[in-house]
Design a protein around this motif. Structure first.
Motif, PDB file in Angstrom:
ATOM      1  N   ARG A  24       0.837  -1.212   0.000  1.00 55.67           N
ATOM      2  CA  ARG A  24       0.000   0.000   0.000  1.00 55.67           C
ATOM      3  C   ARG A  24       0.863   1.249   0.000  1.00 55.67           C
ATOM      4  O   ARG A  24       0.555   2.223  -0.675  1.00 55.67           O
ATOM      5  N   ARG A  25       1.959   1.209   0.740  1.00 56.61           N
ATOM      6  CA  ARG A  25       2.860   2.364   0.779  1.00 56.61           C
ATOM      7  C   ARG A  25       3.517   2.579  -0.589  1.00 56.61           C
ATOM      8  O   ARG A  25       3.651   3.710  -1.048  1.00 56.61           O
ATOM      9  N   MET A  26       3.932   1.503  -1.238  1.00 61.51           N
ATOM     10  CA  MET A  26       4.539   1.621  -2.568  1.00 61.51           C
ATOM     11  C   MET A  26       3.540   2.176  -3.581  1.00 61.51           C
ATOM     12  O   MET A  26       3.922   2.913  -4.495  1.00 61.51           O
ATOM     13  N   ALA A  27       2.269   1.839  -3.421  1.00 60.27           N
ATOM     14  CA  ALA A  27       1.250   2.299  -4.361  1.00 60.27           C
ATOM     15  C   ALA A  27       1.056   3.815  -4.283  1.00 60.27           C
ATOM     16  O   ALA A  27       0.538   4.421  -5.220  1.00 60.27           O
ATOM     17  N   THR A  28       1.491   4.440  -3.193  1.00 61.66           N
ATOM     18  CA  THR A  28       1.325   5.890  -3.053  1.00 61.66           C
ATOM     19  C   THR A  28       2.504   6.678  -3.604  1.00 61.66           C
ATOM     20  O   THR A  28       2.464   7.898  -3.613  1.00 61.66           O
ATOM     21  N   VAL A  29       3.545   6.002  -4.084  1.00 58.77           N
ATOM     22  CA  VAL A  29       4.726   6.684  -4.609  1.00 58.77           C
ATOM     23  C   VAL A  29       4.351   7.384  -5.915  1.00 58.77           C
ATOM     24  O   VAL A  29       3.852   6.747  -6.841  1.00 58.77           O
ATOM     25  N   PRO A  30       4.588   8.692  -6.002  1.00 60.53           N
ATOM     26  CA  PRO A  30       4.251   9.414  -7.233  1.00 60.53           C
ATOM     27  C   PRO A  30       5.074   8.920  -8.419  1.00 60.53           C
ATOM     28  O   PRO A  30       6.251   8.598  -8.280  1.00 60.53           O
ATOM     29  N   GLY A  31       4.443   8.852  -9.578  1.00 61.12           N
ATOM     30  CA  GLY A  31       5.134   8.465 -10.795  1.00 61.12           C
ATOM     31  C   GLY A  31       5.362   6.975 -10.925  1.00 61.12           C
ATOM     32  O   GLY A  31       6.019   6.528 -11.850  1.00 61.12           O
ATOM     33  N   ARG A  32       4.825   6.214 -10.021  1.00 66.72           N
ATOM     34  CA  ARG A  32       5.002   4.762 -10.065  1.00 66.72           C
ATOM     35  C   ARG A  32       4.144   4.188 -11.188  1.00 66.72           C
ATOM     36  O   ARG A  32       3.006   4.560 -11.356  1.00 66.72           O
ATOM     37  N   ARG A  33       4.697   3.243 -11.931  1.00 65.90           N
ATOM     38  CA  ARG A  33       3.940   2.586 -12.996  1.00 65.90           C
ATOM     39  C   ARG A  33       3.102   1.476 -12.395  1.00 65.90           C
ATOM     40  O   ARG A  33       3.494   0.846 -11.419  1.00 65.90           O
ATOM     41  N   ASP A  34       1.966   1.213 -12.998  1.00 63.59           N
ATOM     42  CA  ASP A  34       1.094   0.158 -12.503  1.00 63.59           C
ATOM     43  C   ASP A  34       1.619  -1.227 -12.829  1.00 63.59           C
ATOM     44  O   ASP A  34       1.288  -2.194 -12.171  1.00 63.59           O
ATOM     45  N   HIS A  35       2.436  -1.327 -13.873  1.00 59.86           N
ATOM     46  CA  HIS A  35       2.961  -2.634 -14.258  1.00 59.86           C
ATOM     47  C   HIS A  35       4.270  -2.447 -15.024  1.00 59.86           C
ATOM     48  O   HIS A  35       4.562  -1.379 -15.511  1.00 59.86           O
TER      49      HIS A  35
END
Length: 56
Positions: A24-35
């Motif tokens: 969940r914390r990683m999912a909040t990182v800006p600019g993160r790709r979904d895959h």
């Protein structure tokens, strides 16, 4: 300089809960790709000489 949020202590949690919190914390990182990209370039194999064994 960017500020970093303090990471909460996860040592009291079981591994599955730790992973859930971290995902969940990683999912909040800006600019993160979904895959990951599916069209990764392929590299040609390196030309390496065959290993030689000493004559016996």
């Amino acid at each position: 300089m960017a500020t970093v949020d303090a990471i909460e202590d996860l040592t009291g949690l079981d591994k599955a809960t730790q992973l859930d919190v971290l995902r969940r914390r990683m999912a909040t990182v800006p600019g993160r790709r979904d895959h990951a990209p599916a069209d990764l370039p392929t590299a040609a194999p390196l030309d390496r000489p065959e290993p030689t064994t000493p004559d016996q």
